[in-house]
Design a protein around this motif. Structure first.
Motif: not given
Lengths: 346, 282
Positions: B192, B194-199
């Motif tokens: 997975t 982890s981005h700042s606005s979504t995964t």
């Protein structure tokens, strides 16, 4: 010194230079823009401000969020330094705060900020933990909101894992991004329970999203059981989905009160999934009128939780056996909510 | 078949992290002394975002060994990609236009690739066609080839008809293909992101671990299509059931938080996409 850097994304250039300069000077900088998705932003920012030794607020006209963070810092008594290029947008309420004028030369401004930080009054190290065990710390946190708010989500999660270890459970921490914080092994039959811990702000509620994520994590782990532990209440929709998925929902108070494995891991008790009152065989005894009946209805749909009920003015019995008690405060709060709802619907 | 809400992305300021991951794999392959050329198929290449910074990530010498094939449904996008690629000193540039699900029929037969990328696009593929696409991509790999796929678990703002797969869905589908090939000891990681606005999620599949009997590779893959389609159909059914329950709960109790208010909209989009998909899966 642990510093919380409050700034708008548009001001990231000066903020990044200031952060780098502060780090070079040996300070720890908490930057809210380094948060990753999936983190409860409000709870994390609130905890970070409360546990910071100082807040540096870079103020520009695009800084609406910064005012909220300044309010949190003021409420928590954290010394604050305002950095701004000046102008009419700065409210007079901030006029007396320590101030650095931003010249536009980021390196020079950063040096000024570091220099002024040393002079802030009230800077002190965070007091060492005065509690001997995780249970004692969590009990104190459940009674004292400011202590709970100062815990970061990670610290809270670690304390909950330690609490279970202290109680004799085998706990395996799973440091990945799969939505699982740790797994708990029951003492009686060694069954594994996937645990997700949510530390939200006091007014927050655990939404349906968290329950769906936990359900997915349970499926991903090839079945088993799942438990979500939160500092706050669960929404009614979240409870419904948890009930359908067989997930266990617990508040902090629930786990502190659990005196047996059965109480902790039973999917039906105490605050996880309440069935409608009649179906659950609940009835009121004692000083209970219409208000109490309405409270019970809200209890049944999850609008309030048994965990919030401590006193004994209203006793709730299940099949004739005392099961819950409702506080006067809860009743008052519910009554006010109902009255305001009724007024709105009129 | 594309979905109307999708659009190609081109950010001139940065390399997206998922593209950097693909480029890192590329760097590794080109660093092998015996790699005198490398054929790369960029499926759903869009406007060439993945190659936008290739000159900063690979030396001119390494770039000169790359045969780049860009494939996309939009002619304008492939032209833009080809223009970008044209400035990079690559060994060969091919651009082809067609529906993603048909790429195997559009590209010349018998051309195989050392590296195939499919990034940010799986949500646009109709689930009924995803099995064949996946298997066609595996068939197009050279014996030492690698397939790299990345996509987001949540699209914001939501796109009508898009099915954003979750990490666990993809893991289930990929493992099904592998088990159908009779491979027992290969389980590609599906991490997975982890981005700042979504995964997001990604998967890297290496052909060399898929072959139990090399001469049977293609035949076994062809035989795996039906079972993979069935698995995808099962995933869609499970997701639809879960989505319906969540919508039912929100219908009964209402949204109590802004997060749930946002979920309502997202679930409705998801419901439509899954319901649409369920009508076309087996």
């Amino acid at each position: 010194v642990k510093v919380f850097m409050a700034y708008s994304f548009r001001d990231r250039d000066v903020a990044e230079v200031a952060s780098a300069t502060l780090r070079d000077a040996g300070h720890t900088v908490y930057d809210p823009f380094e948060l990753r998705s999936g983190v409860d932003i409000h709870a994390t920012i609130s905890a970070s401000i409360r546990s910071a030794h100082a807040v540096i607020a870079i103020m520009t006209p695009s800084s609406a969020n910064i005012f909220y963070e300044l309010g949190l810092a003021a409420g928590a008594g954290v010394p604050t330094l305002v950095a701004s290029s000046g102008g009419e947008f700065l409210p007079s309420d901030l006029a007396s705060l320590p101030y650095v004028h931003l010249s536009g030369d980021h390196a020079r401004d950063a040096q000024q900020i570091v220099s002024r930080l040393r002079d802030l009054e009230g800077l002190a190290s965070a007091p060492p933990s005065q509690f001997s065990s995780a249970k004692a710390t969590l009990k104190a946190a459940s009674r004292e909101p400011t202590l709970l708010e100062a815990l970061s989500p990670e610290e809270f999660e670690e304390l909950v894992a330690r609490l279970f270890r202290e109680q004799g459970y085998r706990v395996e921490v799973t440091p990945d991004a799969s939505g699982v914080d740790f797994t708990l092994e029951s003492q009686s039959d060694r069954r594994r329970v996937i645990v997700q811990v949510k530390k939200l702000s006091r007014q927050g509620r655990v939404s349906i999203t968290a329950i769906r994520e936990l359900a997915a994590a349970v499926t991903s782990a090839d079945g088993g059981e799942g438990m979500l532990i939160a500092t706050t209440r669960f929404t009614a929709a979240a409870r419904a989905i948890a009930n359908e998925s067989g997930l266990i929902l617990r508040t902090l108070e629930d786990i502190l009160r659990s005196d047996s494995e059965e109480t902790l891991l039973s999917p039906t008790l105490p605050s996880g999934q309440m069935k409608p009152a009649e179906e659950a065989g609940l009835s009121l005894t004692g000083d209970a009128g219409e208000e109490a009946a309405e409270t019970l209805r809200r209890l049944a749909v999850g609008a309030i939780t048994p965990a919030e009920l401590e006193d004994d003015r209203y006793r709730v019995a299940k099949n004739g056996v005392p099961a819950l008690v409702l506080t006067t405060e809860t009743f008052t709060s519910v009554k006010q909510t109902l009255e305001s709802e009724a007024a709105r619907s009129d | 078949m594309a979905i109307a809400d999708s659009s190609s992305y081109r950010d001139h300021r940065r390399v997206l992290p998922q593209h950097m991951a693909a480029l890192t794999l590329l760097q590794g392959r080109l660093s092998v002394p015996t790699t005198d050329h490398l054929s790369w198929l960029d499926l759903a290449c869009g406007r060439g975002q993945i190659i936008l910074f290739l000159d900063e990530n690979l030396s001119a010498e390494a770039r000169s060994r790359i045969e780049y094939w860009g494939y996309d449904i939009h002619q304008e996008s492939t032209r833009e990609t080809a223009r970008t690629a044209g400035q990079l000193g690559l060994a060969r540039i091919e651009s082809h236009v067609g529906d993603l699900a048909n790429f195997n029929r559009v590209l010349p037969p018998n051309v195989q690739f050392d590296f195939i990328t499919l990034t940010n696009t799986v949500h646009e593929i109709l689930p009924a066609r995803f099995a064949l696409l996946l298997i066609d991509a595996l068939k197009r790999l050279t014996t030492n080839g690698t397939l790299f796929i990345y996509d987001m678990e949540r699209i914001a703002p939501p796109e009508l008809g898009a099915v954003p797969w979750r990490r666990d869905d993809i893991r289930r589908i990929v493992l099904k293909v592998i088990s159908e090939l009779g491979v027992l000891n290969y389980r590609p990681e599906v991490p997975t992101w982890s981005h700042s606005s979504t995964t997001g999620w990604s998967v890297q599949i290496d052909r060399r671990y898929l072959e139990t009997e090399p001469d049977q590779y293609e035949a076994r893959l062809t035989a795996a299509v039906a079972a993979t389609e069935q698995e995808i159909s099962d995933v869609v059914r499970d997701r639809l059931c879960e989505c319906r329950s969540a919508l039912e709960a929100l219908t009964t109790y209402g949204a109590e938080t802004s997060e749930e208010e946002g979920d309502k909209e997202r679930l409705l989009f998801e419901f439509w996409a899954l319901e649409r998909a369920s009508r076309t899966t087996t």
